[in-house]
Write a protein that holds these residues in place. Structure first.
Motif, PDB file in Angstrom:
ATOM      1  N   THR A 180       0.829  -1.212   0.000  1.00  0.00           N
ATOM      2  CA  THR A 180       0.000   0.000   0.000  1.00  0.00           C
ATOM      3  C   THR A 180       0.857   1.253   0.000  1.00  0.00           C
ATOM      4  OG1 THR A 180      -1.716  -1.198   1.214  1.00  0.00           O
ATOM      5  CG2 THR A 180      -1.870   1.199   1.174  1.00  0.00           C
ATOM      6  N   ARG A 228       0.981   4.008  -2.893  1.00  0.00           N
ATOM      7  CA  ARG A 228       0.716   5.402  -2.524  1.00  0.00           C
ATOM      8  C   ARG A 228       1.808   6.315  -3.062  1.00  0.00           C
ATOM      9  NH1 ARG A 228       2.185   8.836   1.786  1.00  0.00           N
ATOM     10  NH2 ARG A 228       0.501  10.242   2.468  1.00  0.00           N
ATOM     11  N   SER A 286      -7.145   3.766  -6.897  1.00  0.00           N
ATOM     12  CA  SER A 286      -6.853   2.640  -6.018  1.00  0.00           C
ATOM     13  C   SER A 286      -6.172   1.539  -6.823  1.00  0.00           C
ATOM     14  CB  SER A 286      -8.144   2.117  -5.389  1.00  0.00           C
ATOM     15  OG  SER A 286      -8.947   1.467  -6.358  1.00  0.00           O
ATOM     16  N   ASP A 299      -4.475   4.588   4.875  1.00  0.00           N
ATOM     17  CA  ASP A 299      -4.010   4.323   3.515  1.00  0.00           C
ATOM     18  C   ASP A 299      -4.690   3.100   2.898  1.00  0.00           C
ATOM     19  OD1 ASP A 299      -2.368   6.500   3.580  1.00  0.00           O
ATOM     20  OD2 ASP A 299      -0.566   5.389   4.149  1.00  0.00           O
ATOM     21  N   PHE A 341      -6.180   3.602  -0.789  1.00  0.00           N
ATOM     22  CA  PHE A 341      -5.468   3.051  -1.944  1.00  0.00           C
ATOM     23  C   PHE A 341      -5.805   1.591  -2.233  1.00  0.00           C
ATOM     24  CE2 PHE A 341      -2.925   6.605  -0.412  1.00  0.00           C
ATOM     25  CZ  PHE A 341      -2.771   7.325  -1.582  1.00  0.00           C
TER      26      PHE A 341
END
Length: 497
Positions: free
Chosen positions: A179, A183, A430, A471, A475
């Protein structure tokens, strides 16, 4: 007098005794919390010690305690902990922590960010929800259709493979690493899109310069306050010059929302192609207000996008062009409409009636006369450009495109004053990112995600700055959580209007 003095003495004694009781109770609560925290840290340290027995270093037993203390101090001084998080996560992955590592990761996440999952809100999946509009897709909604206001981009495909970052277990360290890596890639791509040299004509005659470059005030003034100060709103009958024009009588007498005091949670559903397969339909329908855009359909896509629609934000192309059939298509009926057209930057409202980008006024009049009880509003073009000014102020020295914001950003600015919490679905890309412009069409173009006409990349960075969700929510599940700012935080008007 003697009696009154005795009463005063009696109440003084009672107050002192009550104060002692409260003080003792507070001390007991503090002691209990301290003991509980020490026991949790001891368990965490014990777990780290047992799993590092083969590769022991000095002070490794106190890893969790030291990390929690350091991260808490960093959060207190507003220090960005992204790099530190990544280092700690990589260290634990290399040391192969077992099942109790999830607890340490959970504690670390709390001390680092203080952000929560969007799914902590309690809701019953078996409950039936009220659907405010039963709508049919527009005639062309399932066909290949060009994106309104989108110029052809040189890069049609995305340059990254989101599937390698896909995961779901937020307590798994490998998922945390994926993640954070995704990000970083998305933010770098958005920042690159913002600073791209744009050789475009200044079609709207924009001559605004930010009040603050990269000053202290701009850096620490909440971006949500900048959005609130833009005061994006719809036109009313009493607004000049419509109070003296026959056209102004077409505006609804009601406010934008009937029961604004009862509104708590709102959802903004983007039309992004990555909505396909999200399975967020039931989550979306739990909100008090659900906003959609242009002619994005719900029928046939309920599992992913839900079925409830409270308001649609439509641009002037959708209102004007015959293929969208604004005045007759069922998708625009039984729902609140907020139509917008930017006009020129410094043009008056009188000039806007004759110099708008597209003549939305003719079809708007037809619609209102056909459905006199409908709730169809026009967004004040001056407030759209105030929103653009807020966006440029947020961007600072980085110049953004001198074109109006997107419908999504305008919709967020419309909802934020009414909603205590706004969930913006799939606005920030995402790991479901697939390059498609819409979930209901097959067109593939990366410009739909990162922008080629609207200052879309700057908008998404500002929205990400307002986000309070973790997060994983943003995401992996594609859900931003934006909270309406406190009025005390927005006491200064930096834009000067």
């Amino acid at each position: 007098m003697k009696i009154s003095k005795k009463i005063v003495i009696y109440y003084n004694k009672m107050f002192k005794n009550f104060f002692k009781i409260i003080l003792n109770a507070s001390i007991i609560v503090v002691i209990i919390i301290t003991i509980q925290t020490k026991s949790e840290n001891a368990d965490c340290a014990k777990t780290t010690k047992n799993n590092n027995s083969s590769n022991r270093n000095s002070g490794s037993n106190n890893t969790c305690i030291n990390e929690n203390y350091k991260e808490l101090m960093k959060a207190a001084f507003f220090i960005n902990t992204t790099d530190t998080r990544s280092q700690h996560a990589q260290k634990r992955q290399n040391e192969s922590l077992p099942h109790k590592a999830g607890l340490c990761a959970k504690k670390r996440d709390y001390f680092e960010r203080g952000k929560r999952s969007v799914f902590h809100v309690r809701w019953n999946p078996n409950e039936k929800y009220i659907v405010e509009s039963l709508e049919n897709p527009a005639v062309n909604s399932s066909k290949y259709s060009p994106h309104p206001r989108l110029k052809v981009s040189k890069t049609t495909k995305i340059s990254l493979n989101p599937k390698i970052y896909l995961c779901r277990d937020k307590y798994e360290l490998r998922c945390l690493n994926k993640t954070l890596a995704f990000r970083e890639r998305i933010i770098k791509t958005l920042e690159k899109a913002v600073i791209e040299v744009v050789n475009e004509t200044n079609h709207y005659n924009v001559d605004f310069k930010p009040v603050f470059g990269s000053s202290f005030e701009e850096q620490y003034y909440p971006s949500s306050c900048l959005m609130m100060e833009a005061d994006v709103r719809v036109l009313r009958r009493k607004d000049h010059p419509f109070n003296k024009l026959q056209f102004g009588k077409l505006f609804p007498k009601q406010k934008l929302f009937r029961h604004s005091k009862k509104i708590k949670a709102c959802a903004i559903v983007s039309s992004a192609g990555s909505m396909a397969g999200s399975k967020l339909g039931r989550f979306i329908d739990t909100h008090d207000v659900v906003m959609r855009f242009n002619h994005a359909p719900t029928r046939g896509y309920e599992t992913d996008v839900g079925s409830k629609t409270t308001i649609r934000v439509v641009n002037s192309q959708v209102v004007t062009k015959t293929e969208f059939d604004f005045a007759h298509a069922p998708i625009f009926q039984n729902v609140t409409i907020a139509a917008w057209d930017p006009g020129k930057y410094n043009a008056s409202l009188e000039d806007w009636l004759t110099t708008s980008d597209y003549d939305l006024f003719s079809n708007y009049e037809i619609y209102r006369r056909r459905y006199p009880k409908s709730r169809a509003f026009l967004v004040n073009p001056h407030s759209i450009w105030r929103l653009w000014q807020s966006l440029q102020t947020f961007a600072g020295n980085r110049l953004i495109r001198k074109n109006p914001p997107s419908s999504g950003f305008i919709g967020l600015a419309l909802l934020l004053p009414y909603c205590s919490v706004v969930h913006f679905i799939e606005y920030i890309p995402s790991t479901r990112l697939n390059g498609r412009c819409h979930y209901y069409s097959k067109e593939i173009n990366s410009a739909c995600t990162f922008g080629s006409w609207h200052p879309l990349a700057a908008e998404k960075l500002m929205a990400l700055d307002m986000n309070i969700a973790d997060d994983i929510s943003v995401f992996q599940y594609g859900i931003l959580r934006i909270k309406r700012p406190n009025k005390l935080l927005c006491g200064f008007n930096f834009l000067g209007y």
